[in-house]
Design an enzyme around this catalytic site. Structure first.
Site, PDB file in Angstrom:
ATOM      1  N   TYR A 138       7.845  -6.617  25.197  1.00 12.26           N
ATOM      2  CA  TYR A 138       9.463  -6.773  25.374  1.00 12.26           C
ATOM      3  C   TYR A 138       9.263  -7.560  26.360  1.00 12.26           C
ATOM      4  O   TYR A 138      10.887  -8.109  26.994  1.00 12.26           O
ATOM      5  CB  TYR A 138      10.047  -6.948  24.334  1.00 12.26           C
ATOM      6  CG  TYR A 138      10.542  -6.953  22.879  1.00 12.26           C
ATOM      7  CD1 TYR A 138       9.795  -8.449  22.218  1.00 12.26           C
ATOM      8  CD2 TYR A 138      10.538  -6.396  21.989  1.00 12.26           C
ATOM      9  CE1 TYR A 138      10.574  -8.855  20.899  1.00 12.26           C
ATOM     10  CE2 TYR A 138       9.758  -6.407  20.432  1.00 12.26           C
ATOM     11  CZ  TYR A 138      10.745  -7.541  20.417  1.00 12.26           C
ATOM     12  OH  TYR A 138      10.367  -8.098  19.121  1.00 12.26           O
ATOM     13  N   GLU A 223      -0.831   8.923   1.186  1.00  8.83           N
ATOM     14  CA  GLU A 223      -0.747   7.698   1.301  1.00  8.83           C
ATOM     15  C   GLU A 223      -0.057   6.890   1.645  1.00  8.83           C
ATOM     16  O   GLU A 223       0.385   5.363   2.352  1.00  8.83           O
ATOM     17  CB  GLU A 223      -2.462   7.141   0.936  1.00  8.83           C
ATOM     18  CG  GLU A 223      -2.029   5.340   1.357  1.00  8.83           C
ATOM     19  CD  GLU A 223      -3.269   4.727  -0.040  1.00  8.83           C
ATOM     20  OE1 GLU A 223      -3.901   3.444   0.476  1.00  8.83           O
ATOM     21  OE2 GLU A 223      -3.885   5.286  -0.719  1.00  8.83           O
ATOM     22  N   ASP A 287      -4.533   5.638  -2.557  1.00 11.94           N
ATOM     23  CA  ASP A 287      -5.610   5.496  -3.803  1.00 11.94           C
ATOM     24  C   ASP A 287      -6.816   5.410  -4.378  1.00 11.94           C
ATOM     25  O   ASP A 287      -7.808   5.633  -2.758  1.00 11.94           O
ATOM     26  CB  ASP A 287      -5.206   3.350  -4.112  1.00 11.94           C
ATOM     27  CG  ASP A 287      -3.857   3.665  -4.003  1.00 11.94           C
ATOM     28  OD1 ASP A 287      -2.989   4.598  -4.602  1.00 11.94           O
ATOM     29  OD2 ASP A 287      -2.858   2.265  -3.681  1.00 11.94           O
TER      30      ASP A 287
END
Length: 406
Positions: A138, A223, A287
């Site tokens: 920024y 996760e 997963d």
């Protein structure tokens, strides 16, 4: 004792304790690890001197009427990456390099941006102040274009100077969450207690935390934020006390859905610090899909992009607790709860299977082959078909008690 445990009886942790003893024996055989883990942080004077040397080279080139250029190790080639089971993926000593030239239309802007960020880093280190990567973006968002440009340049500078990124006084903005049997003090003196009902944000300055105290028997990397929150709701940390849970930021998970997920740096640094400090077993719960496996591999062995900092980030002792592809058949999870693998999934799986560390992980390879043969993947939430609290009540306790990790 730092905490009063309220979890299962001591016999529950027998296999976990045996696993920890095995990990410690392996460490002793390997001569242990560097104190504090990984390479030491560079001092402020060293960083300033390194930047001054680079700028002096630029001035010398200009004085000779030569176009200055930055030389950076090439981190995008597997030829420059070496695998060691005790470290993970790290750069070789003498690797090929790439030049960012000031007289090339393709790289002149990148050259200028490196100079700009080097100037910012010099001021930060000189004044002993810190900024986030977002802060730097920024300062001139139109010039940089997007945050990824800033992130890549900071990694390039860290690699070029051969110092850990946090020695540059630049902090990562992404934060994970941590909960469980842990207390510590932040650099500014703030006391943090992770045993509360709600999770605590991971510190932006991992190097600054001190006086870590825990009785935890294990650390679980979760996760997904949704799974982490569900385990908190099920009071998992207390039922399995003493333990610690950590998850990357939910922003990272949304990126993962697009196939671009990478564990955030602060969470990786925290996992590394906890391992180096306490040497407790570390497990991953991801997963049963290629991207979940990729995430676990990055925690354990690191990534090509950050291979120059492998010694500060990787934890090769991590074990895969779940969700294993073989668990899907073993638990009779119905096909209706599974998700067909996409072409991108298959490409990712094929890519992982070709990586050097898979050779020393035959059980991981077998699990990935099961996934590839079935052409199906599963999210952790698929276990809710068995019961809403199956994950916290049955699946994880049984895995931890009987050694169901690979």
């Amino acid at each position: 004792m730092a905490f009063a445990p309220s979890g299962p009886e001591a016999s529950f942790f027998e296999v976990l304790d045996q696993h920890r003893a095995s990990l410690l024996a392996t460490l002793r055989r390997g001569g242990g690890e560097p104190a504090g883990g990984g390479t030491r942080l560079a001092s402020s004077s060293e960083v300033l001197a390194s930047i001054e040397n680079i700028i002096q080279d630029v001035i010398t080139s200009l004085a000779r009427n030569e176009a200055p250029a930055f030389t950076i190790d090439n981190r995008s080639s597997w030829e420059n990456i070496k695998f060691e089971d005790s470290v993970g993926l790290h750069m070789i000593s003498h690797c090929t390099t790439r030049k960012i030239k000031s007289d090339s239309p393709k790289s002149v802007k990148n050259f200028a941006l490196i100079l700009k960020i080097l100037s910012t880093i010099y001021k930060l280190v000189q004044s002993n102040t810190y900024a986030t990567k977002r802060d730097i973006y920024y300062t001139d968002s139109q010039l940089f274009g997007n945050q990824t440009v800033v992130d890549n340049i900071i990694n390039d500078i860290s690699c070029m100077l051969k110092v850990p990124r946090r020695s540059l006084h630049i902090l990562s903005t992404s934060k994970g969450l941590i909960a469980g049997n842990l207390r510590y003090i932040e650099e500014d003196g703030t006391k943090v207690n992770c045993t509360c009902a709600t999770a605590v944000p991971v510190s932006s300055n991992i190097q600054g935390i001190r006086n870590l105290i825990t009785d935890a028997k294990f650390l679980l990397i979760v996760e997904k934020d949704a799974t982490f929150q569900r385990l908190l709701d099920d009071n998992f940390c207390n039922k399995m006390s003493p333990c610690i849970m950590v998850t990357p930021t939910s922003v990272f998970y949304h990126l993962k859905l697009k196939g671009k997920g990478v564990p955030d740096l602060n969470t990786r640094l925290l996992v590394k610090k906890l391992w180096d400090t306490f040497h407790i077993p570390v497990f991953s719960l991801v997963d049963a899909d290629p991207h979940g496996i990729e995430i676990m591999c990055i925690y354990k062995y690191g990534s090509m992009a950050m291979s120059f900092e492998a010694h500060n980030l990787t934890v090769p002792a991590i074990r895969w607790l779940g969700l294993l592809p073989s668990d899907i058949k073993r638990l009779n999870i119905p096909k209706s709860t599974l998700i067909p693998m996409t072409k991108r999934d298959q490409m990712k799986l094929d890519s992982i299977l070709k990586r050097p560390y898979v050779t020393c992980q035959p059980f991981w390879r077998k699990e990935m082959e099961i996934m590839g043969d079935s052409k199906m993947k599963a999210e952790i939430q698929a276990l809710t078909f068995l019961s809403s609290d199956y994950l916290s009540r049955v699946y994880l306790p049984n895995k931890l008690k009987f050694g169901g990790w690979i």
